[in-house]
Design a protein around this motif. Structure first.
Motif, PDB file in Angstrom:
ATOM      1  N   TYR A 125       2.503 -18.533 -43.429  1.00 39.06           N
ATOM      2  CA  TYR A 125       1.234 -18.135 -42.822  1.00 39.06           C
ATOM      3  C   TYR A 125       0.428 -17.195 -43.720  1.00 39.06           C
ATOM      4  N   THR A 128      -3.071 -18.048 -45.427  1.00 41.78           N
ATOM      5  CA  THR A 128      -4.273 -18.118 -44.605  1.00 41.78           C
ATOM      6  C   THR A 128      -4.962 -16.760 -44.466  1.00 41.78           C
ATOM      7  N   SER A 181      -3.467 -23.972 -47.295  1.00 41.40           N
ATOM      8  CA  SER A 181      -3.793 -23.288 -46.040  1.00 41.40           C
ATOM      9  C   SER A 181      -3.249 -24.017 -44.817  1.00 41.40           C
ATOM     10  N   SER A 184      -1.875 -22.072 -40.866  1.00 42.32           N
ATOM     11  CA  SER A 184      -2.479 -21.862 -39.550  1.00 42.32           C
ATOM     12  C   SER A 184      -2.111 -22.985 -38.595  1.00 42.32           C
TER      13      SER A 184
END
Length: 314
Positions: A125, A128, A181, A184
């Motif tokens: 994570y 992000t 990314s 998310s």
């Protein structure tokens, strides 16, 4: 001794209407900053851009009414527009499914009993949270001709391309960056996996279903609402990709590389703030809006066939 007054059904007490008006007043008072901000910074500029898209305006002189000429020129006599639209489709068609598959794979992996799960979740994570400009600067070094990626490919006998200097490889380079990314989407899918009742898996094991059958018959159907949400948000984001193209792909003497990766929003930005064709750029923005709207409506229309909601009876 008189009996107390009893209010009849459908009637309100004397002070209730006054209290409701006061509550409504406080509600509109608290929500007014958002309403004013929406009208001034969103709705107002949107209406203005509709007007400017029908004019020839350079943002310095008075706009000149040209009707639908900007749209006609875009659709019939602007090869750059069609190239930018194609690059946008190409980027969205590959990066969005790639992000969905990668996020689903990572979420399924982290949902199992593996070592250092909390550390892995944080690491996945973490990208992000990094600003997009900083990520683009990092990938400029990673995707350089003698960068880490090409060196890794060279170790297995593959001669890496000039990712950001060759127009045919610039869009694949942006797609590689988009996979960075996926964290998310992974977090949302992982949270949804935790909410699936364990009784379903226990019943499937009793019936002799293996891990693969459990995933396809139990896990995946319960994740379809989150997958659908990630699809919509990823698609809208992919059609509006800007910073990655503008920062990563060089211009100037290497304009051919930039032209090979230019998407709709960078093209709009160049027309508006580079060539000062504000009316023309407004027309581009509304055509882009229609493209996003059409694909979003198609996604919602087809969602009835594959999105599963537990409370929905079909």
């Amino acid at each position: 001794m008189t009996a107390p007054a009893v209010s009849r059904p459908g009637t309100s007490r004397p002070g209730s209407s006054k209290r409701r008006r006061r509550e409504a007043l406080w509600f509109y008072l608290f929500v007014s900053p958002w309403i004013i901000g929406f009208l001034v910074f969103m709705f107002g500029p949107m209406i203005a851009s509709v007007y400017y898209s029908l004019t020839d305006w350079d943002s310095f002189t008075s706009p000149t009414w040209v009707g639908l000429q900007n749209y006609v020129t875009l659709l019939t006599d602007d090869d750059r527009f069609w190239k930018a639209l194609w690059h946008t489709f190409y980027y969205a068609a590959v990066s969005v499914p790639l992000g969905l598959v990668l996020g689903l794979w990572l979420a399924n992996l982290l949902n199992k009993q593996v070592r250092a799960r909390k550390v892995l979740r944080t690491l996945i994570y973490l990208p992000t949270l990094v600003p997009l400009v900083a990520t683009a600067m990092i990938f400029r070094q990673v995707l350089a001709p003698h960068g880490p990626l090409n060196k890794a490919l060279g170790m297995i006998g593959i001669s890496g391309p000039d990712w950001l200097l060759d127009g045919s490889w610039a869009t694949p380079a942006l797609i590689v960056m988009s996979a960075w990314s996926a964290g998310s989407a992974t977090v949302l899918l992982l949270a949804a996996m935790k909410g699936i009742p364990k009784e379903l898996y226990e019943a499937a094991e009793v019936d002799g279903a293996g891990a693969a059958r459990q995933f396809w018959s139990i896990t995946l159907p319960h994740l379809t609402p989150i997958i659908f949400f990630n699809l919509i948000m990823g698609m809208i984001g992919a059609f509006q990709v800007f910073a990655q193209v503008y920062i990563l792909v060089p211009k100037g003497k290497l304009r051919a590389a930039y032209d090979g990766a230019e998407t709709m929003v960078p093209y709009l930005f160049d027309e508006a703030f580079g060539n000062y064709h504000m009316g023309y750029a407004s027309a581009i923005s509304w055509l882009l809006f229609l493209v996003v709207l059409v694909f979003t409506l198609i996604a919602f229309r087809t969602a009835r066939r594959w999105v599963f909601y537990e409370t929905e009876v079909k």
